[in-house]
Design a protein around this motif. Structure first.
Motif, PDB file in Angstrom:
ATOM      1  N   THR A  68       0.940  -1.080  -0.144  1.00 52.12           N
ATOM      2  CA  THR A  68      -0.031   0.033   0.234  1.00 52.12           C
ATOM      3  C   THR A  68       1.126   1.089  -0.193  1.00 52.12           C
ATOM      4  O   THR A  68       2.063   1.271   0.137  1.00 52.12           O
ATOM      5  CB  THR A  68      -1.005   0.085   1.163  1.00 52.12           C
ATOM      6  N   SER A  69       0.325   2.474  -0.013  1.00 49.92           N
ATOM      7  CA  SER A  69       1.147   3.764  -0.063  1.00 49.92           C
ATOM      8  C   SER A  69       1.905   3.949   1.441  1.00 49.92           C
ATOM      9  O   SER A  69       2.627   4.557   1.318  1.00 49.92           O
ATOM     10  CB  SER A  69       0.279   4.889  -0.163  1.00 49.92           C
ATOM     11  N   TRP A  70       1.486   3.103   2.470  1.00 53.98           N
ATOM     12  CA  TRP A  70       2.038   3.121   3.627  1.00 53.98           C
ATOM     13  C   TRP A  70       3.354   2.538   3.517  1.00 53.98           C
ATOM     14  O   TRP A  70       4.397   2.840   4.364  1.00 53.98           O
ATOM     15  CB  TRP A  70       1.323   2.546   4.778  1.00 53.98           C
ATOM     16  N   GLN A  71       3.506   1.645   2.668  1.00 54.76           N
ATOM     17  CA  GLN A  71       4.744   0.792   2.529  1.00 54.76           C
ATOM     18  C   GLN A  71       5.333   0.093   3.817  1.00 54.76           C
ATOM     19  O   GLN A  71       6.354  -0.041   4.067  1.00 54.76           O
ATOM     20  CB  GLN A  71       5.734   1.532   2.058  1.00 54.76           C
ATOM     21  N   THR A  73       3.614  -2.064   7.732  1.00 55.61           N
ATOM     22  CA  THR A  73       2.680  -2.417   8.799  1.00 55.61           C
ATOM     23  C   THR A  73       2.132  -1.259   9.345  1.00 55.61           C
ATOM     24  O   THR A  73       2.687   0.039   9.437  1.00 55.61           O
ATOM     25  CB  THR A  73       3.016  -3.521   9.686  1.00 55.61           C
ATOM     26  N   ILE A  74       1.086  -1.165  10.254  1.00 60.46           N
ATOM     27  CA  ILE A  74       0.900  -0.022  11.113  1.00 60.46           C
ATOM     28  C   ILE A  74       2.006   0.456  11.986  1.00 60.46           C
ATOM     29  O   ILE A  74       2.269   1.543  12.157  1.00 60.46           O
ATOM     30  CB  ILE A  74      -0.738  -0.278  11.715  1.00 60.46           C
ATOM     31  N   GLY A  75       2.466  -0.662  12.550  1.00 60.79           N
ATOM     32  CA  GLY A  75       3.601  -0.313  13.549  1.00 60.79           C
ATOM     33  C   GLY A  75       4.555   0.458  12.863  1.00 60.79           C
ATOM     34  O   GLY A  75       5.204   1.082  13.232  1.00 60.79           O
ATOM     35  N   LYS A  76       5.203  -0.131  11.748  1.00 59.97           N
ATOM     36  CA  LYS A  76       6.332   0.569  10.910  1.00 59.97           C
ATOM     37  C   LYS A  76       5.799   2.160  10.577  1.00 59.97           C
ATOM     38  O   LYS A  76       6.555   3.097  10.824  1.00 59.97           O
ATOM     39  CB  LYS A  76       6.448  -0.092   9.516  1.00 59.97           C
ATOM     40  N   LYS A  77       4.493   2.160  10.136  1.00 65.45           N
ATOM     41  CA  LYS A  77       4.040   3.673   9.699  1.00 65.45           C
ATOM     42  C   LYS A  77       4.051   4.762  11.055  1.00 65.45           C
ATOM     43  O   LYS A  77       4.487   5.508  11.023  1.00 65.45           O
ATOM     44  CB  LYS A  77       2.794   3.336   9.225  1.00 65.45           C
ATOM     45  N   LEU A  78       3.414   3.946  12.224  1.00 65.17           N
ATOM     46  CA  LEU A  78       3.816   4.794  13.483  1.00 65.17           C
ATOM     47  C   LEU A  78       4.885   5.314  13.936  1.00 65.17           C
ATOM     48  O   LEU A  78       5.219   6.376  14.562  1.00 65.17           O
ATOM     49  CB  LEU A  78       3.157   4.164  14.611  1.00 65.17           C
ATOM     50  N   LEU A  79       6.247   4.380  13.685  1.00 69.45           N
ATOM     51  CA  LEU A  79       7.337   4.681  14.032  1.00 69.45           C
ATOM     52  C   LEU A  79       8.153   5.260  12.759  1.00 69.45           C
ATOM     53  O   LEU A  79       9.640   5.246  12.924  1.00 69.45           O
ATOM     54  CB  LEU A  79       7.997   3.538  14.338  1.00 69.45           C
ATOM     55  N   GLY A  80       7.555   5.668  11.596  1.00 69.27           N
ATOM     56  CA  GLY A  80       8.240   6.443  10.422  1.00 69.27           C
ATOM     57  C   GLY A  80       8.990   5.460   9.738  1.00 69.27           C
ATOM     58  O   GLY A  80      10.247   5.896   9.315  1.00 69.27           O
ATOM     59  N   LEU A  81       8.736   4.160   9.651  1.00 69.12           N
ATOM     60  CA  LEU A  81       9.564   3.526   8.787  1.00 69.12           C
ATOM     61  C   LEU A  81       8.947   2.850   7.369  1.00 69.12           C
ATOM     62  O   LEU A  81       7.579   2.988   7.470  1.00 69.12           O
ATOM     63  CB  LEU A  81       9.769   2.104   9.649  1.00 69.12           C
ATOM     64  N   ARG A  89      11.774   1.580  -3.908  1.00 66.58           N
ATOM     65  CA  ARG A  89      10.575   1.792  -4.577  1.00 66.58           C
ATOM     66  C   ARG A  89       9.511   0.699  -3.774  1.00 66.58           C
ATOM     67  O   ARG A  89       9.981   0.024  -3.167  1.00 66.58           O
ATOM     68  CB  ARG A  89      10.136   1.611  -5.912  1.00 66.58           C
ATOM     69  N   ARG A  90       8.223   1.228  -3.786  1.00 65.22           N
ATOM     70  CA  ARG A  90       7.155   0.178  -3.104  1.00 65.22           C
ATOM     71  C   ARG A  90       7.520  -1.266  -3.510  1.00 65.22           C
ATOM     72  O   ARG A  90       7.659  -1.392  -4.815  1.00 65.22           O
ATOM     73  CB  ARG A  90       5.881   0.822  -3.438  1.00 65.22           C
ATOM     74  N   LEU A  91       7.045  -2.242  -2.841  1.00 76.24           N
ATOM     75  CA  LEU A  91       7.194  -3.742  -3.128  1.00 76.24           C
ATOM     76  C   LEU A  91       6.069  -4.075  -4.126  1.00 76.24           C
ATOM     77  O   LEU A  91       5.025  -3.667  -3.850  1.00 76.24           O
ATOM     78  CB  LEU A  91       7.071  -4.726  -1.886  1.00 76.24           C
ATOM     79  N   THR A  92       6.282  -4.955  -4.966  1.00 73.88           N
ATOM     80  CA  THR A  92       5.109  -5.678  -5.479  1.00 73.88           C
ATOM     81  C   THR A  92       4.419  -6.499  -4.672  1.00 73.88           C
ATOM     82  O   THR A  92       5.053  -7.049  -3.696  1.00 73.88           O
ATOM     83  CB  THR A  92       5.871  -6.215  -6.925  1.00 73.88           C
ATOM     84  N   SER A 138      11.164   6.682   6.859  1.00 77.55           N
ATOM     85  CA  SER A 138      10.405   7.740   6.127  1.00 77.55           C
ATOM     86  C   SER A 138      10.357   9.292   6.530  1.00 77.55           C
ATOM     87  O   SER A 138       9.994   9.833   5.727  1.00 77.55           O
ATOM     88  CB  SER A 138       9.217   7.129   6.100  1.00 77.55           C
ATOM     89  N   ARG A 139      10.823   9.497   7.707  1.00 72.95           N
ATOM     90  CA  ARG A 139      10.779  10.576   8.111  1.00 72.95           C
ATOM     91  C   ARG A 139      12.249  11.194   8.290  1.00 72.95           C
ATOM     92  O   ARG A 139      13.118  10.437   8.822  1.00 72.95           O
ATOM     93  CB  ARG A 139      10.182  10.742   9.596  1.00 72.95           C
TER      94      ARG A 139
END
Length: 154
Positions: A68-71, A73-81, A89-92, A138-139
């Motif tokens: 997804t555009s988050w690239q 999991t939710i845990g990774k997104k919350l911690l800026g990964l 690039r994004r995974l297939t 990602s940050r």
């Protein structure tokens, strides 16, 4: 990948995994605990269906979220990964499936495959090396970006 990329090391990835565990446990296990540990059902079928649903949901979570555009999991997104391929690039979906399947190898060798992320130059775990993926920050700032519509702490 260029030299300005900051890779996500072992501890931040471990923290992201703990967040993911809490999310999955809360969403997929707690609601079914009364069924699993309550009165035994007349048939084993409901229990099998519950476990199958939980397995498929977890599988979908760890395979679909990285594409997804988050690239990640939710845990990774919350911690800026985010999880990226060798080109940043994004995974297939195919690469995400391979990455998920290779978790097994990282786990089978006494979890050493996961611990490797703390010791490799690009902070890759064994499963990342196997499928040529990276977990990157990602940050770029040292302060987490606020969620849209929320004020940042100063």
């Amino acid at each position: 990948m260029d030299n300005s990329v900051k890779y996500g090391g072992f501890w931040i990835r471990f923290a992201a995994s703990l967040i993911d565990f809490v999310i999955l446990f809360t969403c997929f296990y707690i609601p079914f605990l009364p069924i699993i540990f309550g009165e035994p059902p007349e048939s084993i079928t409901p229990v099998i269906l519950i476990y199958a649903a939980e397995y498929i949901a977890g599988l979908a979570y760890f395979i679909i979220m990285p594409v997804t555009s988050w690239q990640g999991t939710i845990g990774k997104k919350l911690l800026g990964l985010k999880i990226v391929n060798e080109n940043g690039r994004r995974l297939t979906i195919g690469k995400s499936i391979l990455r998920y399947l290779s978790f097994t190898v990282s786990a089978l060798i006494l979890y050493i495959g996961f611990i490797m992320a703390g010791f490799t130059s690009r902070k890759q775990a064994l499963h990342d090396m196997m499928v040529k993926t990276y977990v990157v920050k990602s940050r770029t700032s040292s302060v987490a970006e606020p969620i849209s519509g929320q004020a940042a702490f100063k």
